[in-house]
Design a protein around this motif. Structure first.
Motif, PDB file in Angstrom:
ATOM      1  N   ALA A  45       4.899   4.936  -8.849  1.00  0.00           N
ATOM      2  CA  ALA A  45       4.032   5.050  -7.673  1.00  0.00           C
ATOM      3  C   ALA A  45       3.119   3.833  -7.539  1.00  0.00           C
ATOM      4  N   TYR A  52       9.580   2.479   4.226  1.00  0.00           N
ATOM      5  CA  TYR A  52       9.494   2.026   2.839  1.00  0.00           C
ATOM      6  C   TYR A  52       9.205   3.203   1.909  1.00  0.00           C
ATOM      7  N   LEU A  53       8.267   4.046   2.303  1.00  0.00           N
ATOM      8  CA  LEU A  53       7.944   5.213   1.476  1.00  0.00           C
ATOM      9  C   LEU A  53       9.114   6.193   1.406  1.00  0.00           C
ATOM     10  N   LEU A  96       3.346   1.202  -4.443  1.00  0.00           N
ATOM     11  CA  LEU A  96       2.164   0.967  -3.614  1.00  0.00           C
ATOM     12  C   LEU A  96       1.839  -0.521  -3.519  1.00  0.00           C
ATOM     13  N   SER A 108      11.827   4.612  -0.933  1.00  0.00           N
ATOM     14  CA  SER A 108      11.426   4.644  -2.345  1.00  0.00           C
ATOM     15  C   SER A 108      11.372   6.079  -2.866  1.00  0.00           C
ATOM     16  N   GLY A 109      10.878   6.997  -2.061  1.00  0.00           N
ATOM     17  CA  GLY A 109      10.844   8.401  -2.485  1.00  0.00           C
ATOM     18  C   GLY A 109      12.236   8.989  -2.650  1.00  0.00           C
ATOM     19  N   LEU A 143       4.553  -2.197  -1.499  1.00  0.00           N
ATOM     20  CA  LEU A 143       4.410  -1.841  -0.086  1.00  0.00           C
ATOM     21  C   LEU A 143       3.322  -2.679   0.581  1.00  0.00           C
ATOM     22  N   TRP A 175       6.354   3.906   6.721  1.00  0.00           N
ATOM     23  CA  TRP A 175       7.036   5.187   6.521  1.00  0.00           C
ATOM     24  C   TRP A 175       8.457   4.998   6.023  1.00  0.00           C
TER      25      TRP A 175
END
Length: 155
Positions: free
Chosen positions: A74, A111-112, A78, A115-116, A81, A109
């Motif tokens: 995380a 990118y998140l 971050l 990655s998620g 990002l 959004w």
């Protein structure tokens, strides 16, 4: 502890490098009016980021608790990002907010989400195979419980 932050920094740098390569390919390899080709390069970038994080979740999840490697991933995501959204456009001569707030937040959004999804896929595969840290702990506990009890020595 210093090595842990070095690993997080290296991962953030690698994720940012993937973005820089994608931006350079879009800038120099794609004509200005071919937005479909630029979208394919961006999709490829998000897939590479997802695969990198899936591999790391699979690798780190075998010998570390979820809280530890999850926090590391995380933090790296971050930092990567922030670099991707704020510094990445400057490398190719654009303003981070040149295309408007909608594009700026859409990039965050996406990118998140990438990655998620990558992290989740890696950890779910690891868990389904029963090779995650928690499963290995439970396996060792069960084996220890089924072992022969220690023989009591009388004097």
């Amino acid at each position: 502890m210093n090595e842990r932050w070095r690993t997080v920094g290296a991962l953030a740098g690698a994720l940012f490098a993937v973005n820089v390569v994608a931006r350079l390919v879009i800038e120099f390899g794609v004509d200005g009016d071919q937005s479909a080709a630029a979208d394919r390069v961006s999709l490829g970038m998000f897939l590479v980021i997802g695969v990198i994080l899936a591999g790391l979740a699979f690798h780190w999840g075998r010998d570390r608790p979820v809280a530890r490697w999850g926090a590391d991933l995380a933090a790296a995501v971050l930092v990567a990002l922030l670099l991707t959204v704020l510094v990445g456009p400057l490398l190719v001569g654009n303003n981070p907010f040149a295309n408007g707030a909608g594009t700026f937040f859409a990039q965050i959004w996406l990118y998140l989400a990438a990655s998620g999804a990558g992290t989740l896929v890696g950890y779910l595969v690891l868990t389904a195979l029963g090779r995650d840290h928690r499963s290995q702990q439970l396996k060792r506990y069960a084996e220890r419980g089924n072992a022969k009890p220690r023989r009591v020595v009388r004097r």
